[in-house]
Design an enzyme around this catalytic site. Sequence first.
Site, PDB file in Angstrom:
ATOM      1  N   ASN A   1       0.849  -1.185   0.000  1.00 30.72           N
ATOM      2  CA  ASN A   1       0.000   0.000   0.000  1.00 30.72           C
ATOM      3  C   ASN A   1       0.891   1.243   0.000  1.00 30.72           C
ATOM      4  O   ASN A   1       1.614   1.495   0.966  1.00 30.72           O
ATOM      5  CB  ASN A   1      -0.898  -0.026   1.238  1.00 30.72           C
ATOM      6  CG  ASN A   1      -1.864   1.134   1.292  1.00 30.72           C
ATOM      7  OD1 ASN A   1      -1.919   1.960   0.398  1.00 30.72           O
ATOM      8  ND2 ASN A   1      -2.641   1.194   2.362  1.00 30.72           N
TER       9      ASN A   1
ATOM     10  N   LYS B   1      -0.056   4.274   0.183  1.00 26.26           N
ATOM     11  CA  LYS B   1      -0.680   5.332   0.980  1.00 26.26           C
ATOM     12  C   LYS B   1      -0.452   6.696   0.315  1.00 26.26           C
ATOM     13  O   LYS B   1      -0.544   6.807  -0.911  1.00 26.26           O
ATOM     14  CB  LYS B   1      -0.180   5.279   2.422  1.00 26.26           C
ATOM     15  CG  LYS B   1      -0.546   3.946   3.109  1.00 26.26           C
ATOM     16  CD  LYS B   1      -0.465   4.033   4.608  1.00 26.26           C
ATOM     17  CE  LYS B   1      -0.922   2.717   5.230  1.00 26.26           C
ATOM     18  NZ  LYS B   1      -0.920   2.781   6.713  1.00 26.26           N
TER      19      LYS B   1
ATOM     20  N   HIS C   1     -10.115  -0.236   4.169  1.00 22.24           N
ATOM     21  CA  HIS C   1      -8.873  -0.063   4.922  1.00 22.24           C
ATOM     22  C   HIS C   1      -9.170   0.729   6.184  1.00 22.24           C
ATOM     23  O   HIS C   1     -10.084   1.562   6.216  1.00 22.24           O
ATOM     24  CB  HIS C   1      -7.823   0.657   4.068  1.00 22.24           C
ATOM     25  CG  HIS C   1      -6.463   0.664   4.681  1.00 22.24           C
ATOM     26  ND1 HIS C   1      -6.068   1.634   5.591  1.00 22.24           N
ATOM     27  CD2 HIS C   1      -5.405  -0.178   4.546  1.00 22.24           C
ATOM     28  CE1 HIS C   1      -4.836   1.392   5.974  1.00 22.24           C
ATOM     29  NE2 HIS C   1      -4.392   0.294   5.357  1.00 22.24           N
TER      30      HIS C   1
ATOM     31  N   GLU D   1      -5.806  -6.572   9.877  1.00 18.70           N
ATOM     32  CA  GLU D   1      -4.889  -5.515  10.305  1.00 18.70           C
ATOM     33  C   GLU D   1      -5.434  -4.818  11.550  1.00 18.70           C
ATOM     34  O   GLU D   1      -6.218  -3.866  11.415  1.00 18.70           O
ATOM     35  CB  GLU D   1      -4.734  -4.452   9.212  1.00 18.70           C
ATOM     36  CG  GLU D   1      -3.983  -4.870   7.976  1.00 18.70           C
ATOM     37  CD  GLU D   1      -3.669  -3.641   7.131  1.00 18.70           C
ATOM     38  OE1 GLU D   1      -2.489  -3.355   6.924  1.00 18.70           O
ATOM     39  OE2 GLU D   1      -4.608  -2.957   6.692  1.00 18.70           O
TER      40      GLU D   1
ATOM     41  N   ILE E   1      -0.851  -0.655  12.992  1.00 20.90           N
ATOM     42  CA  ILE E   1      -0.472  -0.137  11.684  1.00 20.90           C
ATOM     43  C   ILE E   1       0.545   0.989  11.850  1.00 20.90           C
ATOM     44  O   ILE E   1       0.319   1.946  12.595  1.00 20.90           O
ATOM     45  CB  ILE E   1      -1.711   0.354  10.913  1.00 20.90           C
ATOM     46  CG1 ILE E   1      -2.608  -0.837  10.561  1.00 20.90           C
ATOM     47  CG2 ILE E   1      -1.295   1.084   9.637  1.00 20.90           C
ATOM     48  CD1 ILE E   1      -3.916  -0.442   9.904  1.00 20.90           C
TER      49      ILE E   1
ATOM     50  N   GLY F   1       2.285  -3.538  10.771  1.00 23.90           N
ATOM     51  CA  GLY F   1       3.615  -3.678  11.351  1.00 23.90           C
ATOM     52  C   GLY F   1       4.541  -4.641  10.642  1.00 23.90           C
ATOM     53  O   GLY F   1       5.669  -4.854  11.080  1.00 23.90           O
TER      54      GLY F   1
ATOM     55  N   ALA G   1       3.071  -1.439   4.233  1.00 23.66           N
ATOM     56  CA  ALA G   1       3.200  -0.084   3.691  1.00 23.66           C
ATOM     57  C   ALA G   1       4.523   0.548   4.085  1.00 23.66           C
ATOM     58  O   ALA G   1       5.534   0.385   3.409  1.00 23.66           O
ATOM     59  CB  ALA G   1       2.022   0.784   4.136  1.00 23.66           C
ATOM     60  N   SER G   2       4.542   1.269   5.213  1.00 28.77           N
ATOM     61  CA  SER G   2       5.660   2.162   5.534  1.00 28.77           C
ATOM     62  C   SER G   2       7.002   1.454   5.659  1.00 28.77           C
ATOM     63  O   SER G   2       8.040   2.029   5.329  1.00 28.77           O
ATOM     64  CB  SER G   2       5.376   2.942   6.829  1.00 28.77           C
ATOM     65  OG  SER G   2       5.158   2.055   7.912  1.00 28.77           O
TER      66      SER G   2
END
Length: 225
Positions: free
Chosen positions: A12, A14, A96, A144, A149, A184, A205-206
Site C-alpha cells: 500500500n 498510501k 482499509h 490488520e 499499523i 507492522g 506499507a511504511s
Amino acid sequence: MSKIKTPIVILNFKTYLESCGDSALNLAKALESVQEETDIKMVACPQACDIYRIKNETFIDVLSQHIDAVSPGSHTGSTLFEGVLAAGIDGSLINHSEKRLTLADIQAVNQQLLDNDLISCICTNNVETSVAAASFNPDIVAIEPPELIGSGISVSQAEPEIVEGTVDKVKAINKNVKVLCGAGISTGDDMAQALELGAEGVLLASGIVKADNPKDALLDLVSKI
C-alpha cells in the site's frame, strides 16, 4: 476459481511523499524487479492519480487503495469504480482502517469487483469483522489491527491469535478466500511468521515505502520463505 497466486505481497503506497509521482513509479518498478527475481507475487496499491501510469509502464498488478460506493454523477472528491476501472486497475482494497466503509458499502464495492473479475481485498480489524467480510466471498481478507499499523510491531508477533483465528474462521466459511496479514509487517521474520500462522501473504506499507532502499527491503521481506 481463485485469481491469486500465493504467497503474495501487497504494498500500500498510501500518500507518502516517497510514493507519489515519479517515486510511485520507481517503487512499482522495484516491486516488478523483485517479482521477476523471486517469482513471488508483488502487487502495488498506489494513489488513484498514479494508477494509469504504473499500469502502462510496468506489468505488475495494481489495486486501487479505495473505491466509494457511489454511482456516476455528483460525488465530488469520491473515487468512482468506473474511473479507476478505466485507469486499468486489477482490483482494489476495500475498508482499509484509514478509509472505513459501512457493511452495505463493503458488500456493494466487493460485488462490483467480483462482477468484473477483479481482485477484491477486504481489510478487517478483528476476527469477527473478518467473518463478516468472508461471507461476501472476496478474493482476500487482510487482517490488520489498526493500533499496530505503522507501529513497527507486527501483528504476527504481537497478536498471533488474531491471525490464526481469522484464518480458521474465514476458511470455515469459504476455503477459497485468501487470508493476508497486515499491520507492522516489514521484515523477513515478520513474513515468515505470518505464513507459519496460516496467512497466505502480507499487506504492508511504511516498512517498505519509507525504506532507504525499497528493493532491498522487499528482498529481505521474502528472504525466509
